[in-house]
Design a protein around this motif. Sequence first.
Motif, PDB file in Angstrom:
ATOM      1  N   LEU A  19       0.824  -1.208   0.000  1.00 29.63           N
ATOM      2  CA  LEU A  19       0.000   0.000   0.000  1.00 29.63           C
ATOM      3  C   LEU A  19       0.857   1.256   0.000  1.00 29.63           C
ATOM      4  O   LEU A  19       0.594   2.202  -0.758  1.00 29.63           O
ATOM      5  CB  LEU A  19      -0.926  -0.019   1.213  1.00 29.63           C
ATOM      6  N   GLU A  20       1.896   1.288   0.842  1.00 37.38           N
ATOM      7  CA  GLU A  20       2.734   2.484   0.887  1.00 37.38           C
ATOM      8  C   GLU A  20       3.447   2.701  -0.450  1.00 37.38           C
ATOM      9  O   GLU A  20       3.546   3.822  -0.938  1.00 37.38           O
ATOM     10  CB  GLU A  20       3.764   2.363   2.014  1.00 37.38           C
ATOM     11  N   LYS A  25      -1.868   6.256   2.081  1.00 36.37           N
ATOM     12  CA  LYS A  25      -1.423   6.917   3.307  1.00 36.37           C
ATOM     13  C   LYS A  25      -2.213   6.401   4.509  1.00 36.37           C
ATOM     14  O   LYS A  25      -3.417   6.134   4.406  1.00 36.37           O
ATOM     15  CB  LYS A  25      -1.618   8.437   3.209  1.00 36.37           C
ATOM     16  N   VAL A  26      -1.519   6.305   5.655  1.00 35.38           N
ATOM     17  CA  VAL A  26      -2.175   5.875   6.886  1.00 35.38           C
ATOM     18  C   VAL A  26      -3.030   7.009   7.446  1.00 35.38           C
ATOM     19  O   VAL A  26      -2.561   8.145   7.554  1.00 35.38           O
ATOM     20  CB  VAL A  26      -1.147   5.433   7.938  1.00 35.38           C
ATOM     21  N   GLU A  30      -7.994   7.463  12.383  1.00 37.29           N
ATOM     22  CA  GLU A  30      -9.017   6.432  12.234  1.00 37.29           C
ATOM     23  C   GLU A  30      -8.473   5.018  12.437  1.00 37.29           C
ATOM     24  O   GLU A  30      -9.180   4.040  12.218  1.00 37.29           O
ATOM     25  CB  GLU A  30      -9.651   6.524  10.839  1.00 37.29           C
ATOM     26  N   SER A  31      -7.197   4.907  12.843  1.00 35.33           N
ATOM     27  CA  SER A  31      -6.548   3.600  12.957  1.00 35.33           C
ATOM     28  C   SER A  31      -6.341   3.177  14.397  1.00 35.33           C
ATOM     29  O   SER A  31      -6.303   4.001  15.312  1.00 35.33           O
ATOM     30  CB  SER A  31      -5.182   3.628  12.257  1.00 35.33           C
ATOM     31  N   ILE A  36      -5.233  -0.908  10.859  1.00 37.33           N
ATOM     32  CA  ILE A  36      -4.629   0.318  10.344  1.00 37.33           C
ATOM     33  C   ILE A  36      -5.327   0.696   9.043  1.00 37.33           C
ATOM     34  O   ILE A  36      -5.355  -0.075   8.085  1.00 37.33           O
ATOM     35  CB  ILE A  36      -3.120   0.131  10.102  1.00 37.33           C
ATOM     36  N   LYS A  37      -5.923   1.882   9.046  1.00 33.13           N
ATOM     37  CA  LYS A  37      -6.691   2.345   7.887  1.00 33.13           C
ATOM     38  C   LYS A  37      -5.786   3.115   6.927  1.00 33.13           C
ATOM     39  O   LYS A  37      -5.126   4.077   7.305  1.00 33.13           O
ATOM     40  CB  LYS A  37      -7.850   3.224   8.322  1.00 33.13           C
ATOM     41  N   TYR A  38      -5.756   2.665   5.675  1.00 35.02           N
ATOM     42  CA  TYR A  38      -5.035   3.344   4.602  1.00 35.02           C
ATOM     43  C   TYR A  38      -6.050   3.985   3.668  1.00 35.02           C
ATOM     44  O   TYR A  38      -7.100   3.410   3.370  1.00 35.02           O
ATOM     45  CB  TYR A  38      -4.167   2.358   3.813  1.00 35.02           C
TER      46      TYR A  38
END
Length: 299
Positions: A19-20, A25-26, A30-31, A36-38
């Motif tokens: 994802l990165e 982006k994190v 919201e994580s 962990i929300k991306y």
Amino acid sequence: MDKSEIEELRQKVGCAALLEKAGWKVDVKESTRRAIKYRRDSNIIIVIHEGRGWFDPLSPAKGDVFSLAEHLGADGFVEACDRVADMVGFLPKAPAWRRPARRKVPGSIAERWENRLKPRPGSPAWRYLTDERGVPAEIVKQVIAFDRLREGPRGSIWAAHSDSAGAITGWEERGPQWRGFATEGAKELFRCGPPGSERICITEAAIDAMSLAAIEVRRSDTLYVSTGGGWSRATDHAIRNLAERANVCLVAATDNNRQGDIYADRVRAIAREASAEYARLRPRTDDWNEDLKPPTATA
């Protein structure tokens, strides 16, 4: 590539790396450490299982790092394997968490809840709700009277989720520098209002439920509930049980965004299956607390 090589890749490369590298982006706010929300544009991926699993909250898509590679554009499993192999040795940035990892808390959910004090005027949790989030003191008192609030650590609040019998299953944790859910707790519904209400307003956060109650001057015919930002099987079952009551109206008071619309569609489907009334209620801004807060208040 044989099974052992595939498994080795699965252990070496986490979903966060893909994802990165792809520009996601994190969303730290919201994580949690377990989820962990991306974000990229309006798209969302949540990474779970210590980076080994993922799901898209806006669709049924989920899986491991290889299925994520396909979800991100790889043409088939072979190309997905190649993309994952290219990420060996790449270390994604760790999210800048705002509080240290919690130690395992002993005791049952019920014991931990009972060991916490109720908010009181002037206490840190009381100030957080009334000052920072703009919830009127009268609404806070009413929620306390329903035994759904506790003082959390560092000025945070605990807002209880419960089952249909009133047993605490967990709690939403919200504070100036922290958000999460009770360790080993289960999301069902935060409930505030007369249990037998015919009008059920379904929001995505306990603070939004309290905010909407304040905006509506806590209608006596309404039960304000929160799903806690998710949609568990227990939550779905609880809403279906509410929909089966006589003369019930399910009000989808979810956020004014794509995710809120998806949750509203689920509420509409449940209402239709139960032959219950349905209504969609949108905040003017993104959520009900933003509608409620005075301009000078900060989230």
